[in-house]
Design a protein around this motif. Structure first.
Motif, PDB file in Angstrom:
ATOM      1  N   VAL A 297      12.140  20.941  -4.064  1.00 16.12           N
ATOM      2  CA  VAL A 297      12.970  19.772  -3.789  1.00 16.12           C
ATOM      3  C   VAL A 297      12.419  19.128  -2.525  1.00 16.12           C
ATOM      4  N   THR A 298      12.449  17.808  -2.460  1.00 13.87           N
ATOM      5  CA  THR A 298      11.964  17.095  -1.278  1.00 13.87           C
ATOM      6  C   THR A 298      13.146  16.478  -0.552  1.00 13.87           C
ATOM      7  N   TYR A 299      13.337  16.902   0.684  1.00 14.10           N
ATOM      8  CA  TYR A 299      14.366  16.291   1.522  1.00 14.10           C
ATOM      9  C   TYR A 299      13.860  14.950   2.057  1.00 14.10           C
ATOM     10  N   GLU A 300      14.783  14.013   2.285  1.00 13.57           N
ATOM     11  CA  GLU A 300      14.479  12.692   2.861  1.00 13.57           C
ATOM     12  C   GLU A 300      13.439  11.962   2.010  1.00 13.57           C
ATOM     13  N   GLN A 301      13.777  11.737   0.755  1.00  9.03           N
ATOM     14  CA  GLN A 301      12.887  11.053  -0.176  1.00  9.03           C
ATOM     15  C   GLN A 301      12.433   9.712   0.398  1.00  9.03           C
ATOM     16  N   GLY A 302      11.136   9.409   0.253  1.00  4.13           N
ATOM     17  CA  GLY A 302      10.607   8.136   0.708  1.00  4.13           C
ATOM     18  C   GLY A 302      10.332   8.066   2.196  1.00  4.13           C
ATOM     19  N   ILE A 303      10.481   9.202   2.898  1.00  5.59           N
ATOM     20  CA  ILE A 303      10.220   9.256   4.333  1.00  5.59           C
ATOM     21  C   ILE A 303       9.108  10.260   4.593  1.00  5.59           C
ATOM     22  N   GLU A 304       8.062   9.808   5.266  1.00  8.03           N
ATOM     23  CA  GLU A 304       6.987  10.709   5.678  1.00  8.03           C
ATOM     24  C   GLU A 304       7.376  11.351   7.004  1.00  8.03           C
ATOM     25  N   ILE A 305       7.302  12.674   7.066  1.00  4.40           N
ATOM     26  CA  ILE A 305       7.606  13.426   8.285  1.00  4.40           C
ATOM     27  C   ILE A 305       6.319  14.124   8.689  1.00  4.40           C
ATOM     28  N   GLU A 306       5.733  13.692   9.825  1.00  4.26           N
ATOM     29  CA  GLU A 306       4.361  14.123  10.106  1.00  4.26           C
ATOM     30  C   GLU A 306       4.082  14.165  11.605  1.00  4.26           C
TER      31      GLU A 306
ATOM     32  N   PHE B 274      -4.512  -0.682  -0.115  1.00  3.70           N
ATOM     33  CA  PHE B 274      -4.965  -0.511  -1.484  1.00  3.70           C
ATOM     34  C   PHE B 274      -5.969   0.637  -1.501  1.00  3.70           C
ATOM     35  N   GLN B 275      -5.671   1.692  -2.225  1.00  2.71           N
ATOM     36  CA  GLN B 275      -6.558   2.850  -2.332  1.00  2.71           C
ATOM     37  C   GLN B 275      -7.263   2.811  -3.681  1.00  2.71           C
ATOM     38  N   GLU B 276      -8.596   2.813  -3.659  1.00  4.10           N
ATOM     39  CA  GLU B 276      -9.376   2.687  -4.886  1.00  4.10           C
ATOM     40  C   GLU B 276      -9.251   3.939  -5.744  1.00  4.10           C
TER      41      GLU B 276
ATOM     42  N   LEU C 121      -1.172   1.414  -4.377  1.00  3.10           N
ATOM     43  CA  LEU C 121      -0.745   0.610  -3.237  1.00  3.10           C
ATOM     44  C   LEU C 121       0.247   1.420  -2.409  1.00  3.10           C
ATOM     45  N   LYS C 122      -0.161   1.732  -1.191  1.00  2.00           N
ATOM     46  CA  LYS C 122       0.690   2.509  -0.287  1.00  2.00           C
ATOM     47  C   LYS C 122       1.274   1.581   0.771  1.00  2.00           C
ATOM     48  N   ARG C 123       2.576   1.719   0.974  1.00  3.43           N
ATOM     49  CA  ARG C 123       3.244   0.888   1.977  1.00  3.43           C
ATOM     50  C   ARG C 123       3.999   1.782   2.945  1.00  3.43           C
TER      51      ARG C 123
ATOM     52  N   SER D 257       5.687   7.143  15.080  1.00  9.72           N
ATOM     53  CA  SER D 257       6.772   8.094  15.302  1.00  9.72           C
ATOM     54  C   SER D 257       6.681   9.228  14.288  1.00  9.72           C
ATOM     55  N   LEU D 258       7.577  10.195  14.433  1.00 15.83           N
ATOM     56  CA  LEU D 258       7.587  11.365  13.551  1.00 15.83           C
ATOM     57  C   LEU D 258       7.912  10.988  12.117  1.00 15.83           C
ATOM     58  N   ARG D 259       8.837  10.048  11.930  1.00 17.09           N
ATOM     59  CA  ARG D 259       9.271   9.634  10.597  1.00 17.09           C
ATOM     60  C   ARG D 259       8.912   8.182  10.345  1.00 17.09           C
ATOM     61  N   ARG D 260       8.361   7.944   9.152  1.00 11.92           N
ATOM     62  CA  ARG D 260       8.028   6.582   8.742  1.00 11.92           C
ATOM     63  C   ARG D 260       8.341   6.425   7.261  1.00 11.92           C
ATOM     64  N   GLU D 261       8.888   5.296   6.901  1.00 11.59           N
ATOM     65  CA  GLU D 261       9.183   5.052   5.491  1.00 11.59           C
ATOM     66  C   GLU D 261       7.871   4.859   4.733  1.00 11.59           C
ATOM     67  N   GLU D 262       7.742   5.528   3.579  1.00 12.89           N
ATOM     68  CA  GLU D 262       6.498   5.473   2.811  1.00 12.89           C
ATOM     69  C   GLU D 262       6.814   5.377   1.320  1.00 12.89           C
ATOM     70  N   THR D 263       6.235   4.381   0.658  1.00 14.84           N
ATOM     71  CA  THR D 263       6.415   4.215  -0.784  1.00 14.84           C
ATOM     72  C   THR D 263       5.067   3.933  -1.431  1.00 14.84           C
ATOM     73  N   PHE D 264       4.987   4.148  -2.753  1.00 19.81           N
ATOM     74  CA  PHE D 264       3.738   3.978  -3.482  1.00 19.81           C
ATOM     75  C   PHE D 264       3.982   3.177  -4.759  1.00 19.81           C
ATOM     76  N   ARG D 265       2.973   2.388  -5.136  1.00 20.14           N
ATOM     77  CA  ARG D 265       2.905   1.780  -6.456  1.00 20.14           C
ATOM     78  C   ARG D 265       1.579   2.200  -7.072  1.00 20.14           C
ATOM     79  N   LYS D 266       1.625   2.732  -8.275  1.00 19.27           N
ATOM     80  CA  LYS D 266       0.419   3.258  -8.915  1.00 19.27           C
ATOM     81  C   LYS D 266      -0.048   2.328 -10.033  1.00 19.27           C
ATOM     82  N   GLY D 267      -1.342   2.396 -10.346  1.00 19.27           N
ATOM     83  CA  GLY D 267      -1.896   1.631 -11.458  1.00 19.27           C
ATOM     84  C   GLY D 267      -1.928   0.141 -11.231  1.00 19.27           C
TER      85      GLY D 267
END
Length: 387
Positions: free
Chosen positions: A156-165, A227-229, A237-239, A246-256
């Motif tokens: 299970v992924t906590y905090e969906q759509g958030i990169e914690i890094e 845009f990742q080839e 497409l990564k946004r 910062s530690l947390r950033r919102e991250e979403t993807f569109r594929k194809g």
């Protein structure tokens, strides 16, 4: 049921996972428990005897079982053919004023070892024998069975759509493959207490070209779009949406994504007319991920050794980092997403300690690739610091 008693260990630490390699399956005592709860023992191994290897019993252990339980008129016919037997569960019994046992169910079988995940625990008396403990533990094997027994449902992924890094900048120019190999060996050698490499998915490799755009506005939308080839000619497409590193950033993807003639500006204008963009240099990204799991919390992280090379300008620039990223959490009894930050911080500290010991000049920060590209374009000297 065949019960193999393993070596004990000091301390009262609980575990959400247990990874048992062949050498750790050494049998100190062996018991066969019948369906009526009866126990049958035999002459115990003179020395601890490895019981499990790869995906079956070790040959020497099979010989021991047949000699001890499977011969003669009173032998157990079930032990004449051992091939149907496999790991079911592992019990961790804690002694003390209030003894209790953790029940961990088999979650993954690999040639390098067997992984167990905790599904429950129960209290009992200090006099409880093996048959009684097994009897009390068996009902727990139904708990989370659709999570533990099915690889695709195991996380299970906590905090969906958030990169914690967390990030560590590497100021010198070590080969990222050398850094990766040494980090991997350190985890395998037990230098990262409480963490194991993910059995069967220990290392992954990534290599791609990325075309970058900074989102300048509106203010609540600022961040990075890339845009990742992909080999099929399309793009991922990564946004990332974040006002500052910062530690947390919102991250979403569109594929194809299809971008005719690589007209990225035209695509963004059509798809995101409400946003203002600035094109930044593209780069070639190479990354090695060491995938690790915490046996204490069940959280799963990537230790990602990363190199970015600017390729769209005559002025070369390079950024090397080690990123510690939360990925997901293995399902288990007592899951807790609130422990992610502390776990991530501890892992980052272990990586820092390892790099310092290896003599690699490094510094923890949240320095993003967007900041790197901004500094590159604005001429603030990042290319000298990281080249």
């Amino acid at each position: 049921m065949l019960v193999v008693g393993l070596a004990g260990e000091p301390g009262e630490e609980t575990r959400t996972m247990e990874f048992v390699r062949a050498a750790q399956t050494a049998a100190h005592r062996v018991t066969v428990i019948g369906v009526d709860g009866s126990e049958q023992s035999a002459a115990q191994p003179i020395e601890p005897l490895p019981s499990w290897a790869s995906t079956g019993f070790a040959p020497e252990f099979e010989d021991y079982l047949r000699a001890s339980f499977g011969a003669g008129d009173d032998g157990l016919d079930e032990l004449r053919d051992l091939s149907p037997l496999g790991p079911l569960m592992l019990l961790r019994t804690h002694q003390g004023a209030r003894p209790y046992t953790e029940v961990l169910m088999c979650a993954r079988v690999r040639a390098i070892g067997t992984l167990f995940a905790r599904v429950g625990r129960f209290e009992h008396t200090s006099e409880s024998g093996i048959a009684e403990l097994v009897s009390q533990a068996l009902p727990f094997t139904d708990s989370l069975q659709d999570r533990v027994r099915i690889e695709g449902n195991a996380y299970v992924t906590y905090e969906q759509g958030i990169e914690i890094e967390q990030k560590i900048n590497l100021f010198e120019s070590p080969s990222i493959w050398s850094v990766t190999r040494e980090l991997w060996a350190a985890v395998e050698n037990g230098e990262f207490p409480g963490f194991i490499t993910d059995p069967g998915y220990e290392l992954t490799r990534w290599h791609f070209v990325q075309h970058n755009f900074e989102i300048l506005g509106p203010a609540d939308e600022v961040g990075h779009m890339a845009f990742q080839e992909i080999p099929d000619g399309k793009y991922q497409l990564k946004r990332k949406r974040f006002p500052k590193d910062s530690l947390r950033r919102e991250e979403t993807f569109r594929k194809g994504i299809e971008v005719p003639d690589k007209d990225f500006e035209g695509f963004l204008s059509a798809e995101y007319p409400e946003l203002t963009f600035r094109r930044l240099p593209g780069f070639l990204r190479t990354r090695f991920d060491i995938n690790v799991q915490s046996v204490i919390t069940g959280h799963y992280f990537g230790i990602e050794t990363d190199e970015v090379n600017v390729v769209t300008d005559s002025r070369p620039a390079r950024l090397r980092q080690v990123e510690m990223e939360y990925l997901e959490t293995r399902w288990h009894e007592g899951m807790d997403g609130a422990s992610i930050d502390a776990d991530l911080d501890r892992l980052t500290g272990l990586v820092e300690k390892h790099l310092a010991k290896a003599g690699v000049a490094a510094e923890r920060s949240f320095y993003s690739k967007l900041s790197f590209l901004r500094d590159y374009v604005d001429g603030t000297g990042a290319e000298q610091a990281f080249s």
